[in-house]
Design a protein around this motif. Structure first.
Motif, PDB file in Angstrom:
ATOM      1  N   GLY A 179     -23.345   1.940  -6.166  1.00 35.86           N
ATOM      2  CA  GLY A 179     -23.273   1.486  -7.549  1.00 35.86           C
ATOM      3  C   GLY A 179     -22.488   0.201  -7.676  1.00 35.86           C
ATOM      4  N   GLN A 180     -22.284  -0.215  -8.916  1.00 40.32           N
ATOM      5  CA  GLN A 180     -21.584  -1.451  -9.209  1.00 40.32           C
ATOM      6  C   GLN A 180     -20.188  -1.474  -8.603  1.00 40.32           C
ATOM      7  N   LEU A 181     -19.524  -0.325  -8.594  1.00 35.41           N
ATOM      8  CA  LEU A 181     -18.147  -0.239  -8.117  1.00 35.41           C
ATOM      9  C   LEU A 181     -18.010   0.583  -6.847  1.00 35.41           C
ATOM     10  N   HIS A 182     -19.115   0.969  -6.235  1.00 34.53           N
ATOM     11  CA  HIS A 182     -19.051   1.864  -5.083  1.00 34.53           C
ATOM     12  C   HIS A 182     -19.958   1.378  -3.957  1.00 34.53           C
ATOM     13  N   GLU A 183     -19.454   1.502  -2.739  1.00 33.73           N
ATOM     14  CA  GLU A 183     -20.226   1.269  -1.519  1.00 33.73           C
ATOM     15  C   GLU A 183     -19.858   2.379  -0.539  1.00 33.73           C
ATOM     16  N   PRO A 184     -20.806   2.811   0.304  1.00 28.03           N
ATOM     17  CA  PRO A 184     -20.464   3.835   1.301  1.00 28.03           C
ATOM     18  C   PRO A 184     -19.365   3.385   2.257  1.00 28.03           C
ATOM     19  N   GLU A 185     -19.242   2.083   2.479  1.00 31.59           N
ATOM     20  CA  GLU A 185     -18.186   1.531   3.318  1.00 31.59           C
ATOM     21  C   GLU A 185     -17.492   0.423   2.531  1.00 31.59           C
ATOM     22  N   PHE A 186     -16.182   0.456   2.504  1.00 33.94           N
ATOM     23  CA  PHE A 186     -15.444  -0.486   1.660  1.00 33.94           C
ATOM     24  C   PHE A 186     -14.071  -0.741   2.266  1.00 33.94           C
ATOM     25  N   THR A 187     -13.325  -1.672   1.651  1.00 34.30           N
ATOM     26  CA  THR A 187     -11.991  -2.013   2.133  1.00 34.30           C
ATOM     27  C   THR A 187     -10.940  -1.505   1.164  1.00 34.30           C
ATOM     28  N   MET A 188      -9.985  -0.786   1.720  1.00 39.17           N
ATOM     29  CA  MET A 188      -8.888  -0.254   0.942  1.00 39.17           C
ATOM     30  C   MET A 188      -7.590  -0.908   1.422  1.00 39.17           C
ATOM     31  N   LEU A 189      -6.828  -1.443   0.493  1.00 43.18           N
ATOM     32  CA  LEU A 189      -5.502  -1.960   0.802  1.00 43.18           C
ATOM     33  C   LEU A 189      -4.502  -0.863   0.464  1.00 43.18           C
ATOM     34  N   GLU A 190      -3.886  -0.299   1.483  1.00 41.20           N
ATOM     35  CA  GLU A 190      -3.014   0.867   1.287  1.00 41.20           C
ATOM     36  C   GLU A 190      -1.631   0.563   1.842  1.00 41.20           C
ATOM     37  N   TRP A 191      -0.601   0.962   1.106  1.00 39.74           N
ATOM     38  CA  TRP A 191       0.763   0.707   1.566  1.00 39.74           C
ATOM     39  C   TRP A 191       1.715   1.807   1.111  1.00 39.74           C
ATOM     40  N   TYR A 192       2.840   1.935   1.858  1.00 36.22           N
ATOM     41  CA  TYR A 192       3.827   2.987   1.611  1.00 36.22           C
ATOM     42  C   TYR A 192       5.236   2.419   1.749  1.00 36.22           C
ATOM     43  N   ARG A 193       6.121   2.937   0.900  1.00 35.12           N
ATOM     44  CA  ARG A 193       7.551   2.622   0.960  1.00 35.12           C
ATOM     45  C   ARG A 193       8.325   3.927   1.109  1.00 35.12           C
ATOM     46  N   ALA A 194       9.089   4.053   2.197  1.00 39.07           N
ATOM     47  CA  ALA A 194       9.972   5.201   2.350  1.00 39.07           C
ATOM     48  C   ALA A 194      11.242   4.984   1.535  1.00 39.07           C
ATOM     49  N   PHE A 195      11.841   6.085   1.106  1.00 40.66           N
ATOM     50  CA  PHE A 195      13.092   6.062   0.349  1.00 40.66           C
ATOM     51  C   PHE A 195      12.982   5.167  -0.894  1.00 40.66           C
ATOM     52  N   ALA A 196      11.842   5.268  -1.573  1.00 44.58           N
ATOM     53  CA  ALA A 196      11.608   4.481  -2.786  1.00 44.58           C
ATOM     54  C   ALA A 196      10.960   5.376  -3.830  1.00 44.58           C
ATOM     55  N   GLY A 197      10.860   4.857  -5.054  1.00 44.52           N
ATOM     56  CA  GLY A 197      10.282   5.622  -6.148  1.00 44.52           C
ATOM     57  C   GLY A 197       9.182   4.855  -6.860  1.00 44.52           C
ATOM     58  N   LEU A 198       8.675   5.437  -7.949  1.00 44.08           N
ATOM     59  CA  LEU A 198       7.571   4.819  -8.673  1.00 44.08           C
ATOM     60  C   LEU A 198       7.877   3.401  -9.165  1.00 44.08           C
ATOM     61  N   PRO A 199       9.089   3.086  -9.626  1.00 48.10           N
ATOM     62  CA  PRO A 199       9.320   1.704 -10.069  1.00 48.10           C
ATOM     63  C   PRO A 199       8.983   0.666  -9.004  1.00 48.10           C
ATOM     64  N   GLU A 200       9.316   0.953  -7.739  1.00 46.63           N
ATOM     65  CA  GLU A 200       9.039  -0.013  -6.678  1.00 46.63           C
ATOM     66  C   GLU A 200       7.543  -0.164  -6.419  1.00 46.63           C
ATOM     67  N   ILE A 201       6.813   0.951  -6.373  1.00 47.59           N
ATOM     68  CA  ILE A 201       5.387   0.857  -6.047  1.00 47.59           C
ATOM     69  C   ILE A 201       4.592   0.272  -7.218  1.00 47.59           C
ATOM     70  N   LEU A 202       5.026   0.538  -8.451  1.00 48.61           N
ATOM     71  CA  LEU A 202       4.368  -0.080  -9.606  1.00 48.61           C
ATOM     72  C   LEU A 202       4.604  -1.585  -9.605  1.00 48.61           C
ATOM     73  N   ALA A 203       5.810  -2.004  -9.262  1.00 49.88           N
ATOM     74  CA  ALA A 203       6.092  -3.443  -9.184  1.00 49.88           C
ATOM     75  C   ALA A 203       5.273  -4.099  -8.074  1.00 49.88           C
ATOM     76  N   ASP A 204       5.174  -3.439  -6.910  1.00 45.72           N
ATOM     77  CA  ASP A 204       4.309  -3.950  -5.839  1.00 45.72           C
ATOM     78  C   ASP A 204       2.897  -4.196  -6.356  1.00 45.72           C
ATOM     79  N   THR A 205       2.380  -3.195  -7.064  1.00 42.13           N
ATOM     80  CA  THR A 205       0.985  -3.261  -7.519  1.00 42.13           C
ATOM     81  C   THR A 205       0.791  -4.418  -8.484  1.00 42.13           C
ATOM     82  N   GLU A 206       1.699  -4.564  -9.439  1.00 35.71           N
ATOM     83  CA  GLU A 206       1.603  -5.673 -10.393  1.00 35.71           C
ATOM     84  C   GLU A 206       1.627  -7.015  -9.679  1.00 35.71           C
TER      85      GLU A 206
END
Length: 399
Positions: A179-206
């Motif tokens: 579909g318009q927003l879906h492909e069977p194969e795609f690229t995902m940008l994934e990241w993790y922060r240890a010893f952190a909380g939602l404020p840090e990951i939301l700021a990363d995303t922005e």
């Protein structure tokens, strides 16, 4: 003398004699347009030269004001005029080549952000014995295993192993997604922060959304398929699931609804809430999902009826799914078994539990936050395209 491509030419080449190689996309008596996948160049010949659209040429000439003048033909390989919807037309004439260049720029910009934040780029397996048991995702079988639907479980094992900040551009696969927003194969940008909380990951995303947009469009904006332009300058609004259901669906408590009538919850989410979010003029985070809508997220300490999960919506397009990570191995196993039982009840393929991941949790995973962002979707909006296929070299329909 080195042969340049049309896109290699810069202002500093002005007045110089150069050799340029490319494909003819248009031809006249004493001129032609020579192109690569990124740009085209007008070439005028010193005398009449017989060339045809489709030919591969190397020409010698003087570069002046963005054109090649007084040119002579150094090399010609005759080919028929490109027809139909072949790769030449798509990459050279429809702009896919330029979008792939922008895609590369976006990767550089994202990597620069993570480098500044002292993240380590990692790679994890593409084929695994246990692809996860998410109720709504089906994996693609591959030689006795499955292609990953997400790199999440292996990346969390790296957190356990002592890697505190990690990211990856992961190739993920999911069955029957088109579909318009879906492909069977795609690229995902994934990241993790240890010893952190939602404020840090939301700021990363922005910051990542704004950074990628600026890298390819010159400004922090996202352009929707309908032509609307959203300001993607941080910070973004935060709206709880409860608040969104009250505003867009008239439901007093979406969490109670999700726990009591999950089918109705999803019906309203797709039919009313997401269309309501699509009318927003800026990206926004939807968060505090019902606890049964987050199998890998920890529950909120202040309100255990909701999970510390969020998604980012831009004009109704879901760009990411992230959360504060569940680290309790007993609770994680219980949720996995519940999800697998639901899959079996609904006739979905059944997958084994990832015992190595569960064993890693027993060793102790630090509290952490993570996010999985649809890189193709973000590029689609940053470049003002109508489909993620427009920013992928070979989408499924063109394999």
């Amino acid at each position: 003398m080195r042969v340049l491509s049309p896109s290699d030419l810069r202002a500093e080449h002005g007045g110089q004699s150069v050799l340029v190689g490319g494909r003819v996309i248009a031809a006249a008596d004493e001129a032609c347009q020579l192109a690569d996948a990124f740009t085209k160049l007008t070439v005028t010949f010193a005398a009449r030269v017989a060339v045809d659209p489709g030919d591969l040429l190397v020409v010698a000439g003087e570069y002046q004001n963005g054109s090649l003048v007084r040119s002579t033909l150094a090399e010609r390989s005759a080919h028929p005029t490109p027809r139909g919807d072949g790769d030449i037309g798509r990459f050279m004439l429809e702009g896919v080549g330029r979008r792939l260049s922008a895609r590369a720029d976006a990767r550089v910009a994202a990597r620069a952000y993570f480098s500044a934040e002292q993240f380590l780029e990692v790679e994890t397996p593409l084929r695994v014995p246990a692809p996860g048991v998410d109720l709504h995702l089906d994996a693609i079988s591959a030689d006795g295993g499955h292609l990953i639907t997400s790199p999440e479980l292996h990346m969390k094992r790296l957190l356990v192993a002592g890697l505190p900040r990690i990211f990856q551009f992961a190739r993920a696969s999911r069955a029957e997604e088109f579909g318009q927003l879906h492909e069977p194969e795609f690229t995902m940008l994934e990241w993790y922060r240890a010893f952190a909380g939602l404020p840090e990951i939301l700021a990363d995303t922005e910051q990542l959304v704004a950074t990628v947009a600026r890298s390819v469009a010159g400004r922090a904006t996202l352009t929707l398929p309908d032509g609307r332009v959203l300001d993607a300058t941080p910070p973004f609004a935060r709206v709880t699931v409860r608040e969104a259901f009250v505003e867009h669906a008239g439901i007093h408590d979406a969490v109670d609804l999700a726990l009591g009538d999950e089918a109705r919850y999803f019906e309203l989410l797709v039919g009313r809430v997401e269309p309501g979010l699509a009318r927003e003029s800026r990206p926004l985070f939807l968060w505090q999902y019902p606890r049964n809508q987050a199998s890998l997220a920890r529950l909120s300490d202040s309100d255990p009826s909701v999970a510390e999960r969020f998604e980012l919506y831009a004009g109704g397009v879901e760009l990411c799914n992230g959360f504060a990570e569940l680290t309790d191995p007993i609770e994680q196993r219980r949720r996995f078994e519940h999800e697998r039982a639901l899959r079996e009840q609904r006739g979905r393929p059944s997958y084994p539990l990832d015992e190595r991941f569960l064993t890693a949790l027993q060793a102790g995973m630090p509290r952490a936050v993570g996010n999985a962002l649809g890189f193709d979707r973000l590029l689609m909006l940053a470049l003002g395209c109508s489909s993620i296929a427009d920013v992928i070299a070979f989408p499924a329909q063109r394999l």
